[in-house]
Write a protein that holds these residues in place. Structure first.
Motif, PDB file in Angstrom:
ATOM      1  N   LEU A  71     -51.317   5.538 -28.545  1.00  0.00           N
ATOM      2  CA  LEU A  71     -52.528   5.457 -27.741  1.00  0.00           C
ATOM      3  C   LEU A  71     -52.623   6.699 -26.863  1.00  0.00           C
ATOM      4  O   LEU A  71     -51.721   7.531 -26.848  1.00  0.00           O
ATOM      5  N   HIS A  72     -53.716   6.809 -26.134  1.00  0.00           N
ATOM      6  CA  HIS A  72     -53.884   7.951 -25.242  1.00  0.00           C
ATOM      7  C   HIS A  72     -52.762   8.022 -24.208  1.00  0.00           C
ATOM      8  O   HIS A  72     -52.261   9.096 -23.908  1.00  0.00           O
ATOM      9  N   ASP A  73     -52.359   6.874 -23.672  1.00  0.00           N
ATOM     10  CA  ASP A  73     -51.414   6.842 -22.564  1.00  0.00           C
ATOM     11  C   ASP A  73     -49.973   6.515 -22.960  1.00  0.00           C
ATOM     12  O   ASP A  73     -49.048   6.914 -22.274  1.00  0.00           O
ATOM     13  N   PHE A  74     -49.774   5.759 -24.030  1.00  0.00           N
ATOM     14  CA  PHE A  74     -48.433   5.336 -24.406  1.00  0.00           C
ATOM     15  C   PHE A  74     -48.382   4.913 -25.867  1.00  0.00           C
ATOM     16  O   PHE A  74     -49.366   5.002 -26.580  1.00  0.00           O
ATOM     17  N   VAL A  75     -47.214   4.417 -26.267  1.00  0.00           N
ATOM     18  CA  VAL A  75     -46.980   3.994 -27.650  1.00  0.00           C
ATOM     19  C   VAL A  75     -46.711   2.494 -27.672  1.00  0.00           C
ATOM     20  O   VAL A  75     -45.965   1.978 -26.849  1.00  0.00           O
ATOM     21  N   MET A  76     -47.344   1.791 -28.611  1.00  0.00           N
ATOM     22  CA  MET A  76     -47.140   0.348 -28.785  1.00  0.00           C
ATOM     23  C   MET A  76     -46.496   0.123 -30.143  1.00  0.00           C
ATOM     24  O   MET A  76     -46.861   0.780 -31.121  1.00  0.00           O
ATOM     25  N   GLN A  77     -45.549  -0.812 -30.197  1.00  0.00           N
ATOM     26  CA  GLN A  77     -44.923  -1.168 -31.460  1.00  0.00           C
ATOM     27  C   GLN A  77     -45.007  -2.669 -31.640  1.00  0.00           C
ATOM     28  O   GLN A  77     -44.920  -3.433 -30.684  1.00  0.00           O
ATOM     29  N   GLY A  78     -45.193  -3.077 -32.872  1.00  0.00           N
ATOM     30  CA  GLY A  78     -45.237  -4.499 -33.160  1.00  0.00           C
ATOM     31  C   GLY A  78     -45.739  -4.775 -34.560  1.00  0.00           C
ATOM     32  O   GLY A  78     -46.066  -3.860 -35.312  1.00  0.00           O
ATOM     33  N   MET A  79     -45.782  -6.057 -34.890  1.00  0.00           N
ATOM     34  CA  MET A  79     -46.240  -6.493 -36.203  1.00  0.00           C
ATOM     35  C   MET A  79     -47.758  -6.671 -36.162  1.00  0.00           C
ATOM     36  O   MET A  79     -48.290  -7.315 -35.252  1.00  0.00           O
ATOM     37  N   LEU A  80     -48.446  -6.098 -37.129  1.00  0.00           N
ATOM     38  CA  LEU A  80     -49.905  -6.219 -37.202  1.00  0.00           C
ATOM     39  C   LEU A  80     -50.275  -7.639 -37.602  1.00  0.00           C
ATOM     40  O   LEU A  80     -49.815  -8.153 -38.627  1.00  0.00           O
ATOM     41  N   LEU A  81     -51.116  -8.279 -36.778  1.00  0.00           N
ATOM     42  CA  LEU A  81     -51.546  -9.646 -37.046  1.00  0.00           C
ATOM     43  C   LEU A  81     -52.966  -9.720 -37.582  1.00  0.00           C
ATOM     44  O   LEU A  81     -53.269 -10.549 -38.446  1.00  0.00           O
ATOM     45  N   ALA A  82     -53.867  -8.860 -37.046  1.00  0.00           N
ATOM     46  CA  ALA A  82     -55.279  -8.936 -37.444  1.00  0.00           C
ATOM     47  C   ALA A  82     -55.962  -7.593 -37.203  1.00  0.00           C
ATOM     48  O   ALA A  82     -55.565  -6.822 -36.328  1.00  0.00           O
ATOM     49  N   VAL A  83     -56.999  -7.369 -38.005  1.00  0.00           N
ATOM     50  CA  VAL A  83     -57.806  -6.157 -37.895  1.00  0.00           C
ATOM     51  C   VAL A  83     -59.248  -6.579 -37.659  1.00  0.00           C
ATOM     52  O   VAL A  83     -59.835  -7.293 -38.472  1.00  0.00           O
ATOM     53  N   ALA A  84     -59.815  -6.160 -36.527  1.00  0.00           N
ATOM     54  CA  ALA A  84     -61.221  -6.435 -36.231  1.00  0.00           C
ATOM     55  C   ALA A  84     -61.993  -5.113 -36.239  1.00  0.00           C
ATOM     56  O   ALA A  84     -61.407  -4.043 -36.405  1.00  0.00           O
ATOM     57  N   ASP A  85     -63.301  -5.190 -36.069  1.00  0.00           N
ATOM     58  CA  ASP A  85     -64.122  -3.977 -36.064  1.00  0.00           C
ATOM     59  C   ASP A  85     -63.773  -3.050 -34.914  1.00  0.00           C
ATOM     60  O   ASP A  85     -63.846  -1.838 -35.052  1.00  0.00           O
ATOM     61  N   ASP A  86     -63.391  -3.625 -33.776  1.00  0.00           N
ATOM     62  CA  ASP A  86     -63.170  -2.790 -32.592  1.00  0.00           C
ATOM     63  C   ASP A  86     -61.782  -2.958 -31.970  1.00  0.00           C
ATOM     64  O   ASP A  86     -61.536  -2.462 -30.879  1.00  0.00           O
TER      65      ASP A  86
END
Length: 109
Positions: A67-82
């Motif tokens: 991301l702009h400010d930091f890094v996120m890690q995890g398992m992808l659960l869902a993909v939405a439009d936004d």
């Protein structure tokens, strides 16, 4: 604005038939331009349809999202439009707005 100026500044000395042909050609060009801009906008929107399709294929896999400010890690659960929904290592569900995403890396886990 140049197109509109052109559309409404057709010389009056031209016959009506010629003026109509000019207006029809201008309308056709304007329609093509609008189609082109709509396609460019759809392609530039993140995630576009191709990206959403690829992300849907990796639901359940571990990701690193920059991301702009930091890094996120995890398992992808869902993909939405936004947004994307992930579950981090502490089993917390997190919604990440796609406007904040710089890049996504697929990890082995």
């Amino acid at each position: 604005m140049g197109i509109l100026r052109f559309l409404f500044n057709i010389p009056e000395r031209l016959p009506d038939r010629k003026r109509i042909q000019i207006l029809e050609a201008s309308l056709s060009l304007l329609s093509v331009r609008i189609d082109h801009l709509e396609q460019a906008l759809a392609f530039a929107t993140f995630p576009n349809q191709d990206t959403r399709s690829r992300l849907n294929h990796v639901i359940g896999q571990y990701l690193t999202i920059h991301l702009h400010d930091f890094v996120m890690q995890g398992m992808l659960l869902a993909v939405a439009d936004d947004s994307l929904e992930i579950e981090d290592d502490r089993q917390q569900r997190i919604l990440i707005p796609t406007a904040k995403i710089i890049s996504i890396t697929y990890d082995s886990g």
